[in-house]
Design a protein around this motif. Structure first.
Motif, short mmCIF file in Angstrom:
data_model
loop_
_atom_site.label_atom_id
_atom_site.label_comp_id
_atom_site.label_asym_id
_atom_site.label_seq_id
_atom_site.Cartn_x
_atom_site.Cartn_y
_atom_site.Cartn_z
N CYS A 252 5.09 -38.01 4.79
CA CYS A 252 5.30 -36.91 3.84
C CYS A 252 6.79 -36.69 3.63
N ALA A 253 7.17 -36.33 2.41
CA ALA A 253 8.58 -36.05 2.08
C ALA A 253 8.92 -34.60 2.39
N TYR A 254 10.20 -34.34 2.59
CA TYR A 254 10.74 -32.99 2.76
C TYR A 254 10.08 -32.23 3.90
N THR A 255 9.80 -32.89 5.00
CA THR A 255 9.11 -32.21 6.09
C THR A 255 9.99 -31.21 6.83
N ILE A 256 11.30 -31.27 6.64
CA ILE A 256 12.18 -30.28 7.28
C ILE A 256 12.23 -28.98 6.49
N ASP A 257 11.79 -29.00 5.26
CA ASP A 257 11.81 -27.81 4.41
C ASP A 257 10.73 -26.84 4.86
N GLU A 258 11.12 -25.82 5.60
CA GLU A 258 10.15 -24.88 6.17
C GLU A 258 9.50 -23.99 5.12
N SER A 259 9.99 -23.99 3.89
CA SER A 259 9.39 -23.17 2.85
C SER A 259 8.12 -23.81 2.29
N ARG A 260 7.89 -25.07 2.59
CA ARG A 260 6.69 -25.76 2.08
C ARG A 260 5.48 -25.40 2.93
N ARG A 261 4.51 -24.76 2.33
CA ARG A 261 3.32 -24.36 3.07
C ARG A 261 2.42 -25.55 3.38
N THR A 262 2.35 -26.51 2.47
CA THR A 262 1.57 -27.72 2.71
C THR A 262 2.32 -28.91 2.14
N TYR A 263 1.84 -30.11 2.47
CA TYR A 263 2.43 -31.33 1.94
C TYR A 263 1.46 -31.96 0.93
N PRO A 264 1.91 -32.25 -0.28
CA PRO A 264 1.03 -32.86 -1.27
C PRO A 264 0.40 -34.16 -0.79
N GLU A 265 1.16 -34.95 -0.05
CA GLU A 265 0.65 -36.23 0.44
C GLU A 265 -0.56 -36.02 1.36
N PHE A 266 -0.46 -35.03 2.24
CA PHE A 266 -1.57 -34.78 3.16
C PHE A 266 -2.75 -34.13 2.44
N ASP A 267 -2.46 -33.24 1.49
CA ASP A 267 -3.55 -32.63 0.72
C ASP A 267 -4.35 -33.69 -0.04
N ARG A 268 -3.65 -34.67 -0.62
CA ARG A 268 -4.36 -35.75 -1.32
C ARG A 268 -5.19 -36.57 -0.35
N PHE A 269 -4.65 -36.77 0.85
CA PHE A 269 -5.40 -37.49 1.88
C PHE A 269 -6.70 -36.76 2.21
N LEU A 270 -6.63 -35.44 2.38
CA LEU A 270 -7.83 -34.68 2.69
C LEU A 270 -8.83 -34.69 1.54
N GLU A 271 -8.33 -34.68 0.31
CA GLU A 271 -9.22 -34.71 -0.85
C GLU A 271 -10.05 -35.99 -0.91
N SER A 272 -9.57 -37.05 -0.25
CA SER A 272 -10.32 -38.30 -0.22
C SER A 272 -11.45 -38.27 0.81
N GLU A 273 -11.57 -37.11 1.49
CA GLU A 273 -12.61 -36.90 2.50
C GLU A 273 -12.61 -37.99 3.57
N PRO A 274 -11.48 -38.13 4.25
CA PRO A 274 -11.38 -39.18 5.28
C PRO A 274 -12.27 -38.85 6.48
N ASP A 275 -12.77 -39.88 7.10
CA ASP A 275 -13.61 -39.73 8.29
C ASP A 275 -12.69 -39.72 9.52
N ILE A 276 -12.16 -38.56 9.85
CA ILE A 276 -11.26 -38.43 10.99
C ILE A 276 -11.74 -37.31 11.90
N ASP A 277 -11.36 -37.40 13.17
CA ASP A 277 -11.70 -36.33 14.10
C ASP A 277 -10.49 -35.82 14.88
N ALA A 278 -9.29 -36.33 14.54
CA ALA A 278 -8.07 -35.87 15.21
C ALA A 278 -6.86 -36.25 14.37
N ILE A 279 -5.77 -35.53 14.60
CA ILE A 279 -4.50 -35.80 13.93
C ILE A 279 -3.37 -35.69 14.94
#
Length: 357
Positions: free
Chosen positions: A238-265
């Motif tokens: 994910c980009a700009y991970t040091i920016d504490e003003s970002r509530r979420t990361y677009p890259e990770f949100d898109r990953f979740l939208e793909s409904e990945p089969d995961i049980d841990a991060i």
């Protein structure tokens, strides 16, 4: 016990020239009245004898005064506080005073959306090191700059022993002490595996830093050790991970939208885990029952997020103590090779992880 310091008179006698000539030859700036050949010869004699400028005499202090300097990059990284606290405690035990100063780093933003860390890249650190000629200090501990040739050269010209704490630099020109990020990440992922988790994603940054690469390697080590195949699609930079003003990361949100089969991060850092937890909650993914989450650092975000974060704790105070002890060995005349001394981290278990159902 403080050993007798080599003086200008000692160098003068050995080199067969006057004290004034020695003083000019060893000045930080080349003196026009001393030829390059004479300057080189005198500096070689000084190096052989182990001469260092008498900062106490320059400051008109008594022989009981001993001090070291700590340089900190400007930024928001709160872990410097415990590291400096550990270094200061180590110095105090041995009768050394500590002089602390910050140096500035320009911020850079690349076209791809990458940003350097607060203590990476060009800075005014070398200029500040050069200015220490006017400061009564016998050695320097600097956070960052382990790959800064300007800093290394400025310290060399002053004959100033220098030690660093820097997990960003990759090509070192100075010795450094850092947390073993690869071992820590491996242990963090092994904790998840021990809870019965097998489909483990990695959420990290896009920074070109030593610790970033090491933590991803540790993740892969743990998977390999458990016989779990590595899957590139489960690594989310994910980009700009040091920016504490970002509530979420677009890259990770898109990953979740793909409904990945995961049980841990496993998150590269605690500050990354906070937006990850927000995204999981928004997506209706339960933590820790459905998905367990582990971070790295044990910084402030680890205890203020909901649920509190299981994380790999960096031994910040220990880093400071070890770095200061190494610096004092350099001051005493020891040699420390350019390289990394790795300090092991530990796991802190909180409510973001639980056995798989």
């Amino acid at each position: 016990m403080v050993t007798r310091r080599v003086t200008l008179a000692d160098v003068s006698k050995e080199a067969g020239v006057g004290i004034a000539t020695v003083s000019r030859a060893l000045a930080p700036q080349d003196h026009p009245d001393v030829s390059a050949e004479t300057r080189s010869r005198i500096r070689a004699v000084a190096d052989r004898l182990g001469y260092r400028p008498s900062v106490t005499a320059r400051a008109l202090r008594t022989s009981d005064y001993h001090a070291v300097s700590i340089l900190l990059p400007e930024g928001i990284w709160g872990w410097w506080d415990p590291a400096v606290r550990g270094a200061t405690a180590a110095a105090d035990r041995l009768g050394y005073r500590v002089l602390v100063q910050q140096f500035a780093n320009p911020e850079h933003t690349a076209d791809e959306g990458l940003r350097t860390l607060p203590y990476a890249g060009p800075s005014n650190a070398a200029a500040i090191v050069a200015s220490l000629v006017e400061v009564p200090t016998e050695g320097l501990l600097i956070f960052g700059s382990a790959d800064d040739t300007g800093v290394a050269e400025a310290a060399r010209r002053l004959r100033l022993p220098i030690m660093t704490v820097d997990d960003v630099a990759q090509d070192l020109v100075l010795p450094t002490i850092v947390t073993d990020s690869r071992v820590g990440a491996r242990e963090g992922v092994e904790h998840l595996i021990g809870l019965g988790r097998r489909k483990i994603a990695y959420v990290g940054s896009q920074y070109d830093a030593f610790y970033v690469k090491e933590r991803l390697l540790g993740y892969r080590d743990a998977l390999a050790g458990a016989g779990i195949p590595f899957r590139e699609e489960l690594v989310i930079p994910c980009a700009y991970t040091i920016d504490e003003s970002r509530r979420t990361y677009p890259e990770f949100d898109r990953f979740l939208e793909s409904e990945p089969d995961i049980d841990a991060i496993f998150c590269e850092a605690d500050e990354i885990a906070a937006p990850v937890l927000r995204s999981l909650r928004a997506a209706g993914r339960s933590v820790p029952d459905e998905i367990s989450v582990v971070g790295f650092d044990d910084d402030r975000p680890a205890v203020i997020v909901d649920p509190p974060l299981t994380t790999v704790r960096q031994p910040y105070e220990e880093l400071g103590r070890r770095a200061l002890d190494a610096l004092l060995r350099l001051i005493a005349g020891d040699t420390i090779p350019i390289g990394r001394e790795l300090v092991p981290p530990s796991i802190v278990v909180r409510d973001s992880t639980a056995p798989a159902g």
